[in-house]
Scaffold this motif. Sequence first.
Motif, mmCIF file in Angstrom:
data_model
loop_
_atom_site.group_PDB
_atom_site.id
_atom_site.type_symbol
_atom_site.label_atom_id
_atom_site.label_comp_id
_atom_site.label_asym_id
_atom_site.label_seq_id
_atom_site.Cartn_x
_atom_site.Cartn_y
_atom_site.Cartn_z
ATOM 1 N N ASP A 25 0.800 -1.307 0.011
ATOM 2 C CA ASP A 25 -0.046 -0.008 -0.033
ATOM 3 C C ASP A 25 0.975 1.279 0.123
ATOM 4 O OD1 ASP A 25 -2.422 1.410 -0.109
ATOM 5 O OD2 ASP A 25 -3.118 0.959 1.958
ATOM 6 N N VAL A 26 1.280 1.641 -1.169
ATOM 7 C CA VAL A 26 2.477 2.589 -1.170
ATOM 8 C C VAL A 26 1.578 4.023 -1.700
ATOM 9 C CG1 VAL A 26 4.510 1.228 -1.507
ATOM 10 C CG2 VAL A 26 2.983 2.003 -3.579
ATOM 11 N N ALA A 27 2.096 5.259 -1.606
ATOM 12 C CA ALA A 27 1.772 6.470 -1.868
ATOM 13 C C ALA A 27 1.934 6.778 -3.110
ATOM 14 C CB ALA A 27 1.941 7.499 -0.619
ATOM 15 N N LEU A 28 1.189 8.011 -3.501
ATOM 16 C CA LEU A 28 1.351 8.486 -4.985
ATOM 17 C C LEU A 28 2.749 9.586 -4.532
ATOM 18 C CD1 LEU A 28 -2.163 9.932 -6.101
ATOM 19 C CD2 LEU A 28 -0.965 7.654 -6.824
ATOM 20 N N THR A 29 3.340 9.757 -5.810
ATOM 21 C CA THR A 29 4.399 10.764 -5.776
ATOM 22 C C THR A 29 3.717 11.960 -6.269
ATOM 23 O OG1 THR A 29 4.894 10.398 -8.141
ATOM 24 C CG2 THR A 29 6.040 8.913 -6.514
ATOM 25 N N PRO A 30 4.575 13.058 -5.981
ATOM 26 C CA PRO A 30 3.758 14.519 -6.536
ATOM 27 C C PRO A 30 3.446 14.109 -7.901
ATOM 28 C CG PRO A 30 5.759 14.982 -5.038
ATOM 29 C CD PRO A 30 5.672 13.216 -5.340
ATOM 30 N N LEU A 56 -6.759 0.115 -2.007
ATOM 31 C CA LEU A 56 -5.227 0.577 -1.778
ATOM 32 C C LEU A 56 -5.252 2.257 -1.873
ATOM 33 C CD1 LEU A 56 -3.580 -2.205 -3.969
ATOM 34 C CD2 LEU A 56 -3.789 -2.021 -1.424
ATOM 35 N N LYS A 57 -4.438 2.875 -1.204
ATOM 36 C CA LYS A 57 -4.434 4.143 -1.083
ATOM 37 C C LYS A 57 -3.836 5.049 -2.244
ATOM 38 C CE LYS A 57 -0.273 4.664 1.439
ATOM 39 N NZ LYS A 57 0.455 4.492 2.945
ATOM 40 N N ARG A 58 -3.193 4.560 -3.095
ATOM 41 C CA ARG A 58 -2.851 5.135 -4.283
ATOM 42 C C ARG A 58 -3.860 5.207 -5.260
ATOM 43 N NH1 ARG A 58 -0.382 0.276 -4.472
ATOM 44 N NH2 ARG A 58 -0.483 -1.344 -6.096
ATOM 45 N N ALA A 59 -4.760 4.105 -5.507
ATOM 46 C CA ALA A 59 -6.070 4.366 -6.228
ATOM 47 C C ALA A 59 -7.038 5.477 -5.529
ATOM 48 C CB ALA A 59 -6.522 3.170 -6.399
ATOM 49 N N GLN A 60 -7.285 5.093 -4.286
ATOM 50 C CA GLN A 60 -8.336 6.022 -3.615
ATOM 51 C C GLN A 60 -7.625 7.441 -3.417
ATOM 52 O OE1 GLN A 60 -9.018 4.594 0.406
ATOM 53 N NE2 GLN A 60 -9.440 2.382 -0.399
ATOM 54 N N LYS A 61 -6.617 7.858 -3.367
ATOM 55 C CA LYS A 61 -6.090 9.339 -3.335
ATOM 56 C C LYS A 61 -6.172 9.869 -5.157
ATOM 57 C CE LYS A 61 -3.464 12.991 -2.288
ATOM 58 N NZ LYS A 61 -4.211 13.995 -1.271
ATOM 59 N N SER A 62 -5.932 8.941 -5.867
ATOM 60 C CA SER A 62 -6.256 9.590 -7.270
ATOM 61 C C SER A 62 -7.492 9.732 -7.523
ATOM 62 C CB SER A 62 -5.672 8.330 -8.151
ATOM 63 O OG SER A 62 -4.145 8.054 -8.052
ATOM 64 N N LEU A 63 -8.597 8.739 -7.080
ATOM 65 C CA LEU A 63 -9.898 9.026 -7.404
ATOM 66 C C LEU A 63 -10.310 10.477 -6.551
ATOM 67 C CD1 LEU A 63 -12.714 8.371 -8.212
ATOM 68 C CD2 LEU A 63 -12.805 6.774 -6.242
ATOM 69 N N ALA A 64 -9.715 10.443 -5.244
ATOM 70 C CA ALA A 64 -10.178 11.877 -4.700
ATOM 71 C C ALA A 64 -9.793 13.189 -5.348
ATOM 72 C CB ALA A 64 -9.582 11.711 -3.141
ATOM 73 N N ILE A 65 -8.446 13.018 -6.154
ATOM 74 C CA ILE A 65 -8.040 14.095 -6.554
ATOM 75 C C ILE A 65 -8.959 14.458 -7.890
ATOM 76 C CG2 ILE A 65 -6.108 15.187 -8.235
ATOM 77 C CD1 ILE A 65 -4.321 13.548 -5.950
ATOM 78 N N ILE A 66 -9.504 13.236 -8.660
ATOM 79 C CA ILE A 66 -10.080 13.347 -9.843
ATOM 80 C C ILE A 66 -11.488 14.011 -9.450
ATOM 81 C CG2 ILE A 66 -11.327 11.925 -11.406
ATOM 82 C CD1 ILE A 66 -8.892 9.945 -11.409
ATOM 83 N N LEU A 67 -12.113 13.412 -8.420
ATOM 84 C CA LEU A 67 -13.385 13.889 -7.965
ATOM 85 C C LEU A 67 -13.485 15.425 -7.806
ATOM 86 C CD1 LEU A 67 -14.769 10.946 -6.006
ATOM 87 C CD2 LEU A 67 -15.310 11.546 -8.433
#
Length: 201
Positions: A25-30, A56-67
Amino acid sequence: MAILTLIRHGQSSYNLENRFTGNVDVALTPLGEQEALSAGKKIKAINYDIAYTSMLKRAQKSLAIILQEIHQKTMPVVRNGALDERKYGDLQGLNKEETAKKYGEEQVLIWRRSFAVRPPGGESLEDTYNRTVPYYQSEIEPKLKDGENVLIVAHGNSLRALMMYLEKIDNEAISKVNIPTGTPRNYTFDGQLNILKVEYL
């Protein structure tokens, strides 16, 4: 008519370091965050009814930014492990280049790209297909049939499995398919879920 959009999460820290990620469960980069933002800009004109992502948080964070970018933060979001990245088992966390030197490039390519061969202690693409596609059939297809627009933000291999199913890609051809990070793939369906149009945006 309904629209399905598939987006692979933005670049993760392990993508940057050229490591096998799997379900670590790794994070997104900038840069990954910027890729998610860019994906959002490309789908701004589409009104979605529901979004799906993995655990997994990299997909969840991507979705949050997109929304946030498409101003649809109040849309229902479903998280399910069926959309998680395939498990790479003993290879998770290892550098891909070093692993290729140790086991040979051909063997590593088979582990990464073949449909049925599992990496040691991990899942094959076939295993991923067998959990991702039934979930899609039971949970997501009925919504598309009802004319709802659906957004899925997930991972390279869970999305490759869905592409196999949707586009009838065979076991051999899928080995050559690579889904870029943060690039929406759009499907437009008729009422019987025949694909009218498919394209990267």
